[in-house]
Scaffold this motif. Structure first.
Motif, PDB file in Angstrom:
ATOM      1  N   ASP A 180       0.790  -1.221   0.000  1.00 17.98           N
ATOM      2  CA  ASP A 180       0.000   0.000   0.000  1.00 17.98           C
ATOM      3  C   ASP A 180       0.827   1.278   0.000  1.00 17.98           C
ATOM      4  OD1 ASP A 180       1.013  -0.386   2.487  1.00 17.98           O
ATOM      5  OD2 ASP A 180      -0.811   0.141   3.581  1.00 17.98           O
ATOM      6  N   HIS A 181       2.146   1.189   0.042  1.00 15.22           N
ATOM      7  CA  HIS A 181       2.946   2.404   0.050  1.00 15.22           C
ATOM      8  C   HIS A 181       4.384   2.086  -0.346  1.00 15.22           C
ATOM      9  CE1 HIS A 181       4.244   0.826   3.958  1.00 15.22           C
ATOM     10  NE2 HIS A 181       5.275   1.653   3.884  1.00 15.22           N
ATOM     11  N   LEU A 182       5.108   3.147  -0.668  1.00 15.79           N
ATOM     12  CA  LEU A 182       6.538   3.087  -0.915  1.00 15.79           C
ATOM     13  C   LEU A 182       7.250   3.750   0.260  1.00 15.79           C
ATOM     14  CD1 LEU A 182       6.637   4.234  -4.662  1.00 15.79           C
ATOM     15  CD2 LEU A 182       6.672   1.904  -3.807  1.00 15.79           C
ATOM     16  N   ALA A 183       8.150   3.027   0.901  1.00 11.79           N
ATOM     17  CA  ALA A 183       8.957   3.572   1.983  1.00 11.79           C
ATOM     18  C   ALA A 183      10.307   3.975   1.410  1.00 11.79           C
ATOM     19  CB  ALA A 183       9.123   2.546   3.104  1.00 11.79           C
ATOM     20  N   ALA A 184      10.677   5.233   1.578  1.00 13.31           N
ATOM     21  CA  ALA A 184      11.903   5.760   0.969  1.00 13.31           C
ATOM     22  C   ALA A 184      12.707   6.517   2.013  1.00 13.31           C
ATOM     23  CB  ALA A 184      11.574   6.681  -0.211  1.00 13.31           C
ATOM     24  N   TRP A 185      14.021   6.454   1.857  1.00 10.72           N
ATOM     25  CA  TRP A 185      14.939   7.189   2.727  1.00 10.72           C
ATOM     26  C   TRP A 185      16.143   7.599   1.894  1.00 10.72           C
ATOM     27  CZ3 TRP A 185      14.562   5.778   8.473  1.00 10.72           C
ATOM     28  CH2 TRP A 185      15.049   6.833   9.259  1.00 10.72           C
ATOM     29  N   ARG A 186      16.572   8.847   2.106  1.00  6.08           N
ATOM     30  CA  ARG A 186      17.724   9.369   1.368  1.00  6.08           C
ATOM     31  C   ARG A 186      19.004   9.030   2.115  1.00  6.08           C
ATOM     32  NH1 ARG A 186      19.457  15.693   0.982  1.00  6.08           N
ATOM     33  NH2 ARG A 186      21.371  15.399  -0.240  1.00  6.08           N
ATOM     34  N   PHE A 196       5.065   7.136   0.465  1.00  5.19           N
ATOM     35  CA  PHE A 196       4.199   7.532  -0.637  1.00  5.19           C
ATOM     36  C   PHE A 196       3.121   6.450  -0.780  1.00  5.19           C
ATOM     37  CE2 PHE A 196       8.500   9.026  -1.385  1.00  5.19           C
ATOM     38  CZ  PHE A 196       8.302  10.383  -1.524  1.00  5.19           C
ATOM     39  N   PHE A 197       1.912   6.784  -0.398  1.00  5.54           N
ATOM     40  CA  PHE A 197       0.832   5.807  -0.314  1.00  5.54           C
ATOM     41  C   PHE A 197       0.078   5.720  -1.638  1.00  5.54           C
ATOM     42  CE2 PHE A 197       1.661   7.078   4.026  1.00  5.54           C
ATOM     43  CZ  PHE A 197       1.603   5.886   4.714  1.00  5.54           C
ATOM     44  N   TYR A 198      -0.507   4.548  -1.875  1.00  2.64           N
ATOM     45  CA  TYR A 198      -1.390   4.321  -3.010  1.00  2.64           C
ATOM     46  C   TYR A 198      -2.379   3.237  -2.637  1.00  2.64           C
ATOM     47  CZ  TYR A 198       2.305   0.822  -3.665  1.00  2.64           C
ATOM     48  OH  TYR A 198       3.225  -0.175  -3.469  1.00  2.64           O
ATOM     49  N   THR A 199      -3.482   3.168  -3.372  1.00  6.51           N
ATOM     50  CA  THR A 199      -4.544   2.204  -3.112  1.00  6.51           C
ATOM     51  C   THR A 199      -4.756   1.368  -4.366  1.00  6.51           C
ATOM     52  OG1 THR A 199      -5.608   3.750  -1.598  1.00  6.51           O
ATOM     53  CG2 THR A 199      -6.924   1.892  -2.365  1.00  6.51           C
ATOM     54  N   LEU A 200      -4.572   0.074  -4.243  1.00  9.31           N
ATOM     55  CA  LEU A 200      -4.699  -0.825  -5.396  1.00  9.31           C
ATOM     56  C   LEU A 200      -6.072  -1.476  -5.397  1.00  9.31           C
ATOM     57  CD1 LEU A 200      -1.160  -2.428  -5.384  1.00  9.31           C
ATOM     58  CD2 LEU A 200      -1.988  -0.492  -6.720  1.00  9.31           C
ATOM     59  N   THR A 201      -7.097  -0.672  -5.425  1.00 10.14           N
ATOM     60  CA  THR A 201      -8.466  -1.150  -5.518  1.00 10.14           C
ATOM     61  C   THR A 201      -9.157  -0.447  -6.680  1.00 10.14           C
ATOM     62  OG1 THR A 201      -9.209   0.527  -3.935  1.00 10.14           O
ATOM     63  CG2 THR A 201      -8.627  -1.639  -3.053  1.00 10.14           C
ATOM     64  N   GLY A 202     -10.279  -1.001  -7.095  1.00  4.63           N
ATOM     65  CA  GLY A 202     -11.020  -0.395  -8.188  1.00  4.63           C
ATOM     66  C   GLY A 202     -10.589  -0.929  -9.537  1.00  4.63           C
ATOM     67  N   THR A 203     -10.841  -0.140 -10.554  1.00  2.00           N
ATOM     68  CA  THR A 203     -10.553  -0.555 -11.927  1.00  2.00           C
ATOM     69  C   THR A 203      -9.061  -0.482 -12.213  1.00  2.00           C
ATOM     70  OG1 THR A 203     -10.890   1.703 -12.739  1.00  2.00           O
ATOM     71  CG2 THR A 203     -12.821   0.252 -12.659  1.00  2.00           C
ATOM     72  N   ALA A 204      -8.669  -1.100 -13.318  1.00  2.29           N
ATOM     73  CA  ALA A 204      -7.261  -1.095 -13.705  1.00  2.29           C
ATOM     74  C   ALA A 204      -6.741   0.315 -13.989  1.00  2.29           C
ATOM     75  CB  ALA A 204      -7.055  -2.009 -14.918  1.00  2.29           C
TER      76      ALA A 204
END
Length: 542
Positions: free
Chosen positions: A315-321, A335-343
Motif C-alpha cells: 500500500d505504500h513506498l517507503a523511501a529514505w535518502r 508515498f501511499f497508493y490504493t490498489l483497488t477499483g478498476t485497472a
C-alpha cells in the motif's frame, strides 16, 4: 553463515525503448462514431479470422504462409491494414506461448511441493526453507488427489506446447467469463455485449518512416486533424480524397506533445490505436513510437550525489535518502497508493505515487533511486503457501513489475537513474541493524523504513551493518579505532555480527584468577578486621 544464499551485485536498469501517449477524441459526431464502429467491427472480424489461421498452423508457420495470409486480407481491407493485422496476430500468438510456458513452470512447482510434503510423515514440522508434512490424514488424502489432477493437467499442457497449440480469446478470457457472472460484475447483458464487441474491434495501424506524417493508415497532422484510410468494403463512406474519412475533431497530446510533433513533421514512424471506453462512452487515440536506447550511466556516476532507497509494499513506498557514505539523511518518506477499483484507477495510483517520489528526488538533488529486483511469479502458488490466503493475496497485489517499468519510464525523462538490487534479507537485516537506532521519541521508524536503508546501502556497495561508536581509551584497547564496519572485500560482510565469547559480551563470566592480582583492595584504612593475616611459608630450594 553457510545457509545464506549469494547476493547478486546491483545493476543499472536499462531505460525504455518506446513511448506511448494518449488523448481523448472530443467532439465526435454521431456519423464519426458510426464509421469508427463499422471499421473496427470489420477489421476485428478479419483479425479473428487471421488469428484462427495462425493457431491452426502452430509450429508449421513460415514466411510463405504469412505472405499468403496477408494477400488474403489485402483484398478485403488494404495492404497496410493487412500488415498491421498479421503483425498483431503474431504478437498475440507469441504472448500466448510465453504464458503457456509460465503455466507449465507453475504446475511443475506445485507438483514438486505437494510431492515433497506427501513424502513426509503427517504432522512433521517444516523449516524456513522447506515445508513440513500435512496436518492430518484428511488433508494428506486431499492433496494426494490434487497431485494427480496437477500431473494430468501438466501432461495436457506439455502435449499442447509440443504440438504448437495455444488458447487465445480475443477480447480477454476474464471478460468472457464475466458473461456468466453479470450480477457480481454489476453489468447487464446489453452492457456486457457492448464491452465485448468493443474489446474485439481492431483499430490500430503501424507507422512507416518516410510516409506522410509517419502513418498512411491512421493519419494525424501537426494541426491535430485525424483521418482514417477506410477498408475496401467501406470505401463508400469516405468524405475525403483517396478513400479516407476525416473526423470532425482535432486532437492534441499534452504529454510529450512536442516530441510527437517533431516526429510527425519529420515524417518519422508513429503508430496509432483508437479505443472506445464503453463505461464512460469515450473515444481515445494512443500514439506510440520507438526511441533509441539511452546510454547507461555508470554505477559510480549515478551514485555520486547519494541515493534514495525505496522499499515496495502493498500500500505504500517507503523511501529514505542516503548520502555518499551510506548514512541516512533527514526523515523517511512514505508515498501511499490504493490498489483497488478498476485497472486505470490502480495505474493512476501507482503513477501519482511515483510522481511524488521523483519530485522529492529532484528537490534533494539525488540522481539515483535504488529498488529491489522483485519477482513474485514463483511465490503465488497455492501449494507453496497453503492456507495463507491473505499472504498470497498480499504478494499478488504488489505491483512489482508494473511499478518498476513505470518508474523506469518516468525517471528516464527526469535524468534519474534506477538501480536494481538483490532483495535478499533487506527487510530482516534492515530491521536488525537500523530500526532501533533510528527510533526516537519524535520519530518512529518502521521495518519498511529500515529496509529502504538496507536497499540503498546495498546499491552503494556498503554492507548493511551500520558503523558503531568505537570504545574509549583504556577499555581493552588504547588507540585502535575498532568498529563493526566490514570492508568491501571482506567475506561474509553481509552476515550478522558474530558473538565472540568473553566478559564484554557477558556470555561467559570473567576470569577471576586473571584479574585478582590487578584488582584494588576493598579494605578500609583503620577498620578492624576479624581475619588474622598469616604469611605463607617460603619455598626453599637447593
Amino acid at each position: 553463515m553457510g545457509g545464506l544464499r549469494e547476493v547478486a551485485a546491483p545493476f543499472v536498469v536499462t531505460g525504455p525503448s518506446g513511448v506511448a501517449v494518449r488523448t481523448r477524441l472530443k467532439g465526435l459526431t454521431a456519423g464519426d462514431e458510426e464509421v469508427l464502429r463499422l471499421v473496427g467491427a470489420h477489421l476485428g472480424s478479419l483479425a479473428s479470422r487471421d488469428l484462427k489461421a495462425r493457431c491452426v498452423e502452430g509450429l508449421e508457420h513460415s514466411a510463405e504462409s504469412w505472405a499468403a495470409r496477408k494477400r488474403e486480407l489485402t483484398g478485403v481491407s488494404s495492404s497496410r491494414w493487412a500488415g498491421s493485422i498479421t503483425k498483431a496476430t503474431h504478437d498475440q500468438w507469441a504472448l500466448a506461448r510465453r504464458g503457456q510456458a509460465a503455466h507449465i513452470q507453475g504446475l511443475e512447482a506445485g507438483i514438486r511441493t505437494i510431492a515433497h510434503r506427501l513424502s513426509l510423515p503427517v504432522g512433521a514440522k517444516g523449516t524456513k526453507r522447506a515445508p513440513g508434512g500435512y496436518r492430518s490424514r484428511r488433508e494428506w488424502h486431499a492433496k494426494a488427489r490434487r497431485l494427480r489432477v496437477l500431473e494430468d493437467r501438466l501432461g495436457r499442457v506439455r502435449a499442447e506446447r509440443d504440438a504448437g497449440r495455444v488458447r487465445v480469446v480475443r477480447g480477454g478470457r476474464r471478460l468472457a467469463r464475466t458473461r456468466h457472472h453479470l450480477a457480481d460484475a454489476g453489468l447487464t447483458a446489453a452492457q456486457w455485449r457492448r464491452r465485448w464487441e468493443a474489446e474485439r474491434w481492431f483499430l490500430q495501424a503501424d507507422g512507416e518512416s518516410g510516409k506522410r506524417f509517419g502513418n498512411e493508415t491512421i493519419r494525424i497532422t501537426p494541426e491535430g486533424d485525424v483521418s482514417i484510410k477506410l477498408p475496401a468494403p467501406l470505401a463508400h463512406l469516405a468524405n475525403a480524397a483517396h478513400g479516407r474519412y476525416a473526423l470532425a475533431t482535432k486532437v492534441s497530446f499534452a504529454h510529450r506533445g512536442s516530441e510527437w510533433a517533431d516526429r510527425v513533421v519529420a515524417n518519422r514512424a508513429v503508430a496509432y490505436r483508437v479505443h472506445h471506453d464503453t463505461g464512460r462512452d469515450r473515444w481515445y487515440v494512443t500514439a506510440s513510437w520507438q526511441i533509441p536506447a539511452a546510454q547507461a550511466v555508470p554505477l559510480e556516476a549515478a551514485l555520486a550525489h547519494g541515493v534514495i532507497g525505496v522499499d515496495t509494499n502493498a500500500d505504500h513506498l517507503a523511501a529514505w535518502r542516503l548520502d555518499t557514505h551510506g548514512n541516512p539523511c533527514g526523515d523517511p518518506r512514505r508515498f501511499f497508493y490504493t490498489l483497488t477499483g478498476t485497472a486505470p484507477h490502480r495505474d493512476a495510483q501507482v503513477r501519482h505515487a511515483l510522481t511524488r517520489l521523483l519530485h522529492w528526488a529532484h528537490s534533494c538533488g539525488v540522481k539515483a533511486i535504488a529498488v529491489e529486483d522483485l519477482d513474485f511469479q514463483a511465490e503465488k502458488t497455492r501449494e507453496k503457501h497453503g492456507r495463507r490466503r491473505r499472504f498470497r493475496q498480499l504478494i499478488s497485489g504488489m505491483p512489482t513489475g508494473r511499478l518498476r517499468a513505470r518508474l523506469t519510464s518516468m525517471a528516464d525523462a527526469t535524468g534519474i537513474t534506477i538501480i536494481a538490487v538483490d532483495p535478499a534479507y533487506t527487510s530482516k537485516w534492515g530491521a536488525q541493524h537500523w530500526q532501533k537506532p533510528l527510533t526516537s521519541t519524535t520519530r518512529r521508524t518502521s521495518r519498511h523504513d529500515a529496509a529502504s536503508i538496507a536497499i540503498g546501502r546495498r546499491a552503494q556497495g556498503h554492507p548493511i551493518r551500520r558503523r558503531t561508536t568505537p570504545p574509549p581509551h583504556d577499555q581493552s584497547d588504547r588507540a585502535g579505532h575498532r568498529t563493526v564496519q566490514a570492508g568491501p572485500g571482506t567475506l561474509g560482510r553481509e552476515e550478522a555480527r558474530p558473538r565472540i565469547p568473553g566478559p564484554r559480551t557477558r556470555c561467559v563470566p570473567p576470569n577471576a584468577e586473571r584479574t585478582r592480582a590487578t584488582r584494588a583492595s576493598n579494605t578500609v584504612r583503620g577498620a578492624r578486621s576479624d581475619q588474622e593475616w598469616v604469611q605463607d611459608s617460603l619455598l626453599l630450594t637447593e
